[in-house]
Design an enzyme around this catalytic site. Sequence first.
Site, PDB file in Angstrom:
ATOM      1  N   LYS A  62       0.882  -1.178   0.000  1.00 54.26           N
ATOM      2  CA  LYS A  62       0.000   0.000   0.000  1.00 54.26           C
ATOM      3  C   LYS A  62       0.914   1.221   0.000  1.00 54.26           C
ATOM      4  CE  LYS A  62      -1.956   2.933   2.274  1.00 54.26           C
ATOM      5  NZ  LYS A  62      -1.739   4.355   1.869  1.00 54.26           N
ATOM      6  N   GLU A 106       9.451   1.363  10.736  1.00 49.57           N
ATOM      7  CA  GLU A 106      10.516   2.317  10.375  1.00 49.57           C
ATOM      8  C   GLU A 106       9.866   3.684  10.420  1.00 49.57           C
ATOM      9  OE1 GLU A 106      13.616   1.604   9.833  1.00 49.57           O
ATOM     10  OE2 GLU A 106      13.427  -0.565   9.807  1.00 49.57           O
ATOM     11  N   CYS A 157      14.066  10.536   6.422  1.00 52.11           N
ATOM     12  CA  CYS A 157      13.827  10.170   7.829  1.00 52.11           C
ATOM     13  C   CYS A 157      15.040  10.442   8.695  1.00 52.11           C
ATOM     14  CB  CYS A 157      13.415   8.709   7.913  1.00 52.11           C
ATOM     15  SG  CYS A 157      14.533   7.595   7.079  1.00 52.11           S
ATOM     16  N   GLU A 165       9.606  16.493  14.263  1.00 55.76           N
ATOM     17  CA  GLU A 165      10.119  16.297  12.914  1.00 55.76           C
ATOM     18  C   GLU A 165       9.432  17.287  11.972  1.00 55.76           C
ATOM     19  OE1 GLU A 165       8.890  12.619  10.976  1.00 55.76           O
ATOM     20  OE2 GLU A 165      10.958  12.326  10.306  1.00 55.76           O
TER      21      GLU A 165
HETATM   22  P1  NAD Z   1       2.423   8.618   7.310  1.00 56.53           P
HETATM   23  O1  NAD Z   1       2.612   7.919   8.612  1.00 56.53           O
HETATM   24  O2  NAD Z   1       1.474   9.739   7.235  1.00 56.53           O
HETATM   25  O3  NAD Z   1       1.944   7.564   6.195  1.00 56.53           O
HETATM   26  C1  NAD Z   1       2.725   6.420   5.887  1.00 56.53           C
HETATM   27  C2  NAD Z   1       1.818   5.376   5.272  1.00 56.53           C
HETATM   28  O4  NAD Z   1       0.939   4.884   6.271  1.00 56.53           O
HETATM   29  C3  NAD Z   1       0.932   5.883   4.146  1.00 56.53           C
HETATM   30  O5  NAD Z   1       0.862   4.897   3.146  1.00 56.53           O
HETATM   31  C4  NAD Z   1      -0.412   6.068   4.839  1.00 56.53           C
HETATM   32  O6  NAD Z   1      -1.518   5.979   3.975  1.00 56.53           O
HETATM   33  C5  NAD Z   1      -0.397   4.910   5.811  1.00 56.53           C
HETATM   34  N1  NAD Z   1      -1.229   5.055   6.989  1.00 56.53           N
HETATM   35  C6  NAD Z   1      -1.423   6.158   7.750  1.00 56.53           C
HETATM   36  N2  NAD Z   1      -2.259   5.877   8.763  1.00 56.53           N
HETATM   37  C7  NAD Z   1      -2.581   4.561   8.656  1.00 56.53           C
HETATM   38  C8  NAD Z   1      -3.402   3.674   9.402  1.00 56.53           C
HETATM   39  N3  NAD Z   1      -4.091   4.066  10.465  1.00 56.53           N
HETATM   40  N4  NAD Z   1      -3.484   2.380   9.005  1.00 56.53           N
HETATM   41  C9  NAD Z   1      -2.813   1.957   7.927  1.00 56.53           C
HETATM   42  N5  NAD Z   1      -2.041   2.757   7.167  1.00 56.53           N
HETATM   43  C10 NAD Z   1      -1.920   4.035   7.534  1.00 56.53           C
HETATM   44  O7  NAD Z   1       3.889   9.043   6.846  1.00 56.53           O
HETATM   45  P2  NAD Z   1       4.273   9.910   5.553  1.00 56.53           P
HETATM   46  O8  NAD Z   1       3.928  11.331   5.850  1.00 56.53           O
HETATM   47  O9  NAD Z   1       3.772   9.252   4.327  1.00 56.53           O
HETATM   48  O10 NAD Z   1       5.850   9.728   5.514  1.00 56.53           O
HETATM   49  C11 NAD Z   1       6.743  10.556   6.151  1.00 56.53           C
HETATM   50  C12 NAD Z   1       7.228   9.913   7.438  1.00 56.53           C
HETATM   51  O11 NAD Z   1       7.868   8.671   7.149  1.00 56.53           O
HETATM   52  C13 NAD Z   1       8.244  10.738   8.169  1.00 56.53           C
HETATM   53  O12 NAD Z   1       7.915  10.771   9.532  1.00 56.53           O
HETATM   54  C14 NAD Z   1       9.539   9.972   7.960  1.00 56.53           C
HETATM   55  O13 NAD Z   1      10.487  10.179   8.973  1.00 56.53           O
HETATM   56  C15 NAD Z   1       9.063   8.571   7.906  1.00 56.53           C
HETATM   57  N6  NAD Z   1      10.027   7.700   7.213  1.00 56.53           N
HETATM   58  C16 NAD Z   1      10.768   6.816   7.957  1.00 56.53           C
HETATM   59  C17 NAD Z   1      11.738   6.017   7.342  1.00 56.53           C
HETATM   60  C18 NAD Z   1      12.571   5.047   8.144  1.00 56.53           C
HETATM   61  O14 NAD Z   1      13.176   4.175   7.549  1.00 56.53           O
HETATM   62  N7  NAD Z   1      12.634   5.155   9.453  1.00 56.53           N
HETATM   63  C19 NAD Z   1      11.916   6.106   5.961  1.00 56.53           C
HETATM   64  C20 NAD Z   1      11.149   7.003   5.230  1.00 56.53           C
HETATM   65  C21 NAD Z   1      10.196   7.789   5.880  1.00 56.53           C
END
Ligand code: NAD
Length: 490
Positions: A177, A252, A286, A384
């Site tokens: 997804k 992650e 991240c 962040e």
């Molecule tokens: P987000 O948490 O808003 O969304 C991530 C994914 O989760 C999306 O596909 C979203 O649709 C899904 N999602 C959100 N709520 C959900 C739920 N209740 N149930 C199921 N799926 C759900 O994050 P974002 O804004 O897309 O990405 C940015 C974030 O990702 C930043 O905080 C960044 O630090 C983090 N990130 C971490 C790493 C790592 O390896 N640690 C790598 C890349 C990005």
Amino acid sequence: MKTYQYFVANAWHDPDEENYFKSENPATGKAWARLPDCNAEDVNRAVAAAKSAFYEGPWGKLHPAERGRVLRRIGDTISRHADRLGEVELRDNGRVPNAADSLKPGAWQVDSFHYYAGMCDKFEGRLIPAEVPDMHNYLTYEPFGVVAQILPWNSPLGTLIWKLAPCLAAGNTVVIKPSEQASCSVLELMDILLEAELPPGVLNVVTGFGAATGEPLIDHPDVRLVSFTGGTAGGRAAAAVAARQVKPVIMELGGKSPQVVLPDADLDLAVNGIAAGIFPAGGQSCISGSRLLVHREVIDDFTDRLVEVVKKARVGDPEDPKTQIGPMANRPQYERVLKCIADAESAGHRMLLDGRQSGREEGYFIGPTIFADVPNESHLAQNEVFGPVVSTEAWETEAEVINKANATVYGLAAGVWSRDVARAMRIADQVEAGTVYINNYFNAATQSPVGGFKQSGYGRENGWEGMRCYLQTRSVWLSTNPHQPDPFAD
Ligand code: NAD
């Protein structure tokens, strides 16, 4: 406008309710693609295909060496189409540097498939010297079955590859997804992978939003493991859904990574390394090391040099090869970063560089922005931003800086800059972070595991540990002298 379908069992499908959402090009702010807004019915179809590929085969029954051959084919196929994938990711996500660079033959990201291809038939079981007479106890490492992979919008192909290669190598099947803000390059990847002749159902993609698509996927009883990359709030919500069925999760999540600059640091090295560790992806990474803790003796010199270096950055059209910083990847993120900057101003933090004047009339552009004298407890230092915004603060004693470095809920990465390697290592050993860089920042390799401490997540990606997270342990007891006395004899 291009209309995408979602991908199940090597075929394209329209969404059950025929609902679509739009994706914008962040360099122009204009919608360019429509994507299926998948509901629980669509999710059921994808999970059923992944389940059938795992249990009825051939994927679940393939010899690991054969899985390795398929993984090599995947890597080679991606490399052949690196430019096409890079082009779509650029249009959909504005990503600079272009994703194609890390997908060309031999490039580090696509090499994940070759690395894990080699591991498929080398992940050996173990014989345990269990202290039980006449018993032969051995361990085997088994795939989970259907795995849900939930992706963020930054580096969509990169984050997917890090998950996909070890997950497939371990013998699982997958339902992906992608983020609702960055699905196009992931769907394009599926189209390309048709050439790699994967058995139907091994890879499936449903597009849509967290609540309507992500939650039914995580909650599906046939999904046995969830691998989530995203923000800490999203991760918490996803883990709560997974907990309903006590489902294991790899997390992650986000970070607010500190960079500790000691008074004896090579300041040119530190300034260049820190600038390169935050700004090139517009801070949308991240591990972005955006919380700068600089010794009081050198902080003025350091910040002067940092401003001089980063104000030269060319912010602009991601399709222009001279561009060094592209746009924020989407409108909600652009607005969030602008609000963070405005809030930091209202909180009275001293602004040394304002990146809001991009000079462009359309698109979501923000350049490097630097604040000084930002107390570690403040909102800007604790949260962040995920944009090109940096906070700086002075410190005086080693104990003080270690306390500050660790005083957030996150623990993803940290940097230490010093000419005194022993002192740098002493500090590195006390920083609560999954990755610590000494006199460098932002390096990563397929062979080296990455992941978080504290609320930055659990589980690891890359390396041996990356594959281990996609396998579960089975312990088998074999009697070498089968006999069982009557347990209830007088
Ligand atoms: P987000 O948490 O808003 O969304 C991530 C994914 O989760 C999306 O596909 C979203 O649709 C899904 N999602 C959100 N709520 C959900 C739920 N209740 N149930 C199921 N799926 C759900 O994050 P974002 O804004 O897309 O990405 C940015 C974030 O990702 C930043 O905080 C960044 O630090 C983090 N990130 C971490 C790493 C790592 O390896 N640690 C790598 C890349 C990005």
